[in-house]
Scaffold this motif. Structure first.
Motif, PDB file in Angstrom:
ATOM      1  N   ALA A   1      -1.137  15.736 -10.401  1.00  0.00           N
ATOM      2  CA  ALA A   1      -0.422  17.010 -10.486  1.00  0.00           C
ATOM      3  C   ALA A   1      -0.519  17.791  -9.183  1.00  0.00           C
ATOM      4  O   ALA A   1       0.109  18.826  -9.041  1.00  0.00           O
ATOM      5  N   SER A   2      -1.257  17.291  -8.235  1.00  0.00           N
ATOM      6  CA  SER A   2      -1.473  18.003  -6.982  1.00  0.00           C
ATOM      7  C   SER A   2      -1.334  17.047  -5.802  1.00  0.00           C
ATOM      8  O   SER A   2      -1.986  16.004  -5.778  1.00  0.00           O
ATOM      9  N   SER A   3      -0.524  17.433  -4.851  1.00  0.00           N
ATOM     10  CA  SER A   3      -0.387  16.624  -3.629  1.00  0.00           C
ATOM     11  C   SER A   3      -1.704  16.593  -2.869  1.00  0.00           C
ATOM     12  O   SER A   3      -2.105  15.562  -2.330  1.00  0.00           O
ATOM     13  N   THR A   4      -2.371  17.729  -2.829  1.00  0.00           N
ATOM     14  CA  THR A   4      -3.643  17.808  -2.112  1.00  0.00           C
ATOM     15  C   THR A   4      -4.675  16.867  -2.725  1.00  0.00           C
ATOM     16  O   THR A   4      -5.366  16.138  -2.004  1.00  0.00           O
ATOM     17  N   ALA A   5      -4.774  16.866  -4.050  1.00  0.00           N
ATOM     18  CA  ALA A   5      -5.726  15.973  -4.713  1.00  0.00           C
ATOM     19  C   ALA A   5      -5.377  14.509  -4.464  1.00  0.00           C
ATOM     20  O   ALA A   5      -6.262  13.681  -4.219  1.00  0.00           O
TER      21      ALA A   5
ATOM     22  N   LEU B   1       0.819  -1.210   0.000  1.00  0.00           N
ATOM     23  CA  LEU B   1       0.000   0.000   0.000  1.00  0.00           C
ATOM     24  C   LEU B   1       0.855   1.263   0.000  1.00  0.00           C
ATOM     25  O   LEU B   1       0.564   2.218  -0.731  1.00  0.00           O
ATOM     26  N   ILE B   2       1.919   1.269   0.793  1.00  0.00           N
ATOM     27  CA  ILE B   2       2.781   2.451   0.855  1.00  0.00           C
ATOM     28  C   ILE B   2       3.503   2.656  -0.472  1.00  0.00           C
ATOM     29  O   ILE B   2       3.586   3.781  -0.977  1.00  0.00           O
ATOM     30  N   VAL B   3       4.014   1.595  -1.052  1.00  0.00           N
ATOM     31  CA  VAL B   3       4.699   1.710  -2.350  1.00  0.00           C
ATOM     32  C   VAL B   3       3.715   2.206  -3.412  1.00  0.00           C
ATOM     33  O   VAL B   3       4.031   3.110  -4.197  1.00  0.00           O
ATOM     34  N   PHE B   4       2.511   1.638  -3.430  1.00  0.00           N
ATOM     35  CA  PHE B   4       1.497   2.084  -4.378  1.00  0.00           C
ATOM     36  C   PHE B   4       1.147   3.553  -4.162  1.00  0.00           C
ATOM     37  O   PHE B   4       1.080   4.338  -5.112  1.00  0.00           O
ATOM     38  N   TYR B   5       0.925   3.938  -2.923  1.00  0.00           N
ATOM     39  CA  TYR B   5       0.566   5.323  -2.581  1.00  0.00           C
ATOM     40  C   TYR B   5       1.664   6.295  -3.011  1.00  0.00           C
ATOM     41  O   TYR B   5       1.390   7.328  -3.611  1.00  0.00           O
ATOM     42  N   PHE B   6       2.900   5.945  -2.716  1.00  0.00           N
ATOM     43  CA  PHE B   6       4.026   6.825  -3.040  1.00  0.00           C
ATOM     44  C   PHE B   6       4.197   6.988  -4.546  1.00  0.00           C
ATOM     45  O   PHE B   6       4.242   8.101  -5.062  1.00  0.00           O
ATOM     46  N   TYR B   7       4.284   5.887  -5.266  1.00  0.00           N
ATOM     47  CA  TYR B   7       4.567   5.971  -6.695  1.00  0.00           C
ATOM     48  C   TYR B   7       3.349   6.329  -7.549  1.00  0.00           C
ATOM     49  O   TYR B   7       3.510   6.763  -8.689  1.00  0.00           O
ATOM     50  N   SER B   8       2.139   6.200  -7.009  1.00  0.00           N
ATOM     51  CA  SER B   8       0.968   6.644  -7.772  1.00  0.00           C
ATOM     52  C   SER B   8       0.905   8.161  -7.857  1.00  0.00           C
ATOM     53  O   SER B   8       0.134   8.711  -8.640  1.00  0.00           O
TER      54      SER B   8
ATOM     55  N   ALA C   1       6.303  14.568  -2.282  1.00  0.00           N
ATOM     56  CA  ALA C   1       6.339  15.909  -2.877  1.00  0.00           C
ATOM     57  C   ALA C   1       7.511  16.109  -3.830  1.00  0.00           C
ATOM     58  O   ALA C   1       7.504  17.036  -4.629  1.00  0.00           O
ATOM     59  N   SER C   2       8.497  15.253  -3.774  1.00  0.00           N
ATOM     60  CA  SER C   2       9.655  15.422  -4.661  1.00  0.00           C
ATOM     61  C   SER C   2       9.641  14.456  -5.847  1.00  0.00           C
ATOM     62  O   SER C   2      10.564  14.473  -6.651  1.00  0.00           O
ATOM     63  N   THR C   3       8.613  13.634  -5.976  1.00  0.00           N
ATOM     64  CA  THR C   3       8.647  12.588  -6.995  1.00  0.00           C
ATOM     65  C   THR C   3       8.751  13.110  -8.420  1.00  0.00           C
ATOM     66  O   THR C   3       9.420  12.523  -9.246  1.00  0.00           O
ATOM     67  N   THR C   4       8.058  14.191  -8.730  1.00  0.00           N
ATOM     68  CA  THR C   4       8.085  14.721 -10.095  1.00  0.00           C
ATOM     69  C   THR C   4       8.325  16.227 -10.077  1.00  0.00           C
ATOM     70  O   THR C   4       8.226  16.865  -9.029  1.00  0.00           O
ATOM     71  N   HIS C   5       8.562  16.760 -11.227  1.00  0.00           N
ATOM     72  CA  HIS C   5       8.783  18.195 -11.348  1.00  0.00           C
ATOM     73  C   HIS C   5       7.479  18.990 -11.240  1.00  0.00           C
ATOM     74  O   HIS C   5       7.497  20.211 -11.286  1.00  0.00           O
ATOM     75  N   TYR C   6       6.358  18.326 -11.080  1.00  0.00           N
ATOM     76  CA  TYR C   6       5.065  19.000 -10.907  1.00  0.00           C
ATOM     77  C   TYR C   6       4.345  18.520  -9.644  1.00  0.00           C
ATOM     78  O   TYR C   6       3.170  18.795  -9.440  1.00  0.00           O
TER      79      TYR C   6
END
Length: 139
Positions: free
Chosen positions: A47-51, A35-42, A86-91
């Protein structure tokens, strides 16, 4: 808006049920890691951390608790990874486009470095962090 739409269209409930049925009968430690791996990499899909957190946190927490993961551990790890992604992508977060836009780090390098950092986060927070939280009695 995106999280609300995903929920109202039935995607998040469907995803929660699909994940829950796929992980049924597994050891809770393995379920938590998946679940954590899925949550992190999904987060690459959002495009939004909040979403992302709004759409997926409660659904994945419910799956974890139904799989007998200690509730406090599941809630904390999902919360921690809601910030670490928050650092996974440039967006992925508010400051990320500014940092990326400066031109110092090409997109491919950004994604590669943060994939490696993600593995580091997973090892430290799930491995060492979970043991430490158990040692100090948080779960």
């Amino acid at each position: 808006m995106m999280a609300g739409s995903l929920t109202s269209l039935g995607f998040i409930p469907w995803l929660s049920k699909a994940i829950s049925s796929s992980l049924h009968g597994m050891n809770w430690v393995l379920v938590l890691i998946i679940l954590i791996v899925f949550y992190f990499y999904s987060h690459y899909l959002f495009a939004s951390s909040t979403a992302h957190v709004t759409a997926m946190y409660s659904a994945l927490l419910a799956v974890a608790i139904s799989a007998s993961v200690p509730p406090m551990l599941a809630a904390l790890l999902l919360g921690f990874f809601g910030n670490l992604m928050a650092s996974t992508t440039h967006y992925a977060s508010g400051p990320a486009p500014v940092l990326f836009g400066s031109g110092y780090v090409p997109q491919s390098k950004w994604w590669t470095l943060n994939f490696v950092l993600g593995i580091f986060y997973l090892v430290v927070w799930i491995g060492i962090g979970s043991l430490w939280m158990k040692l100090i009695g948080m779960w």
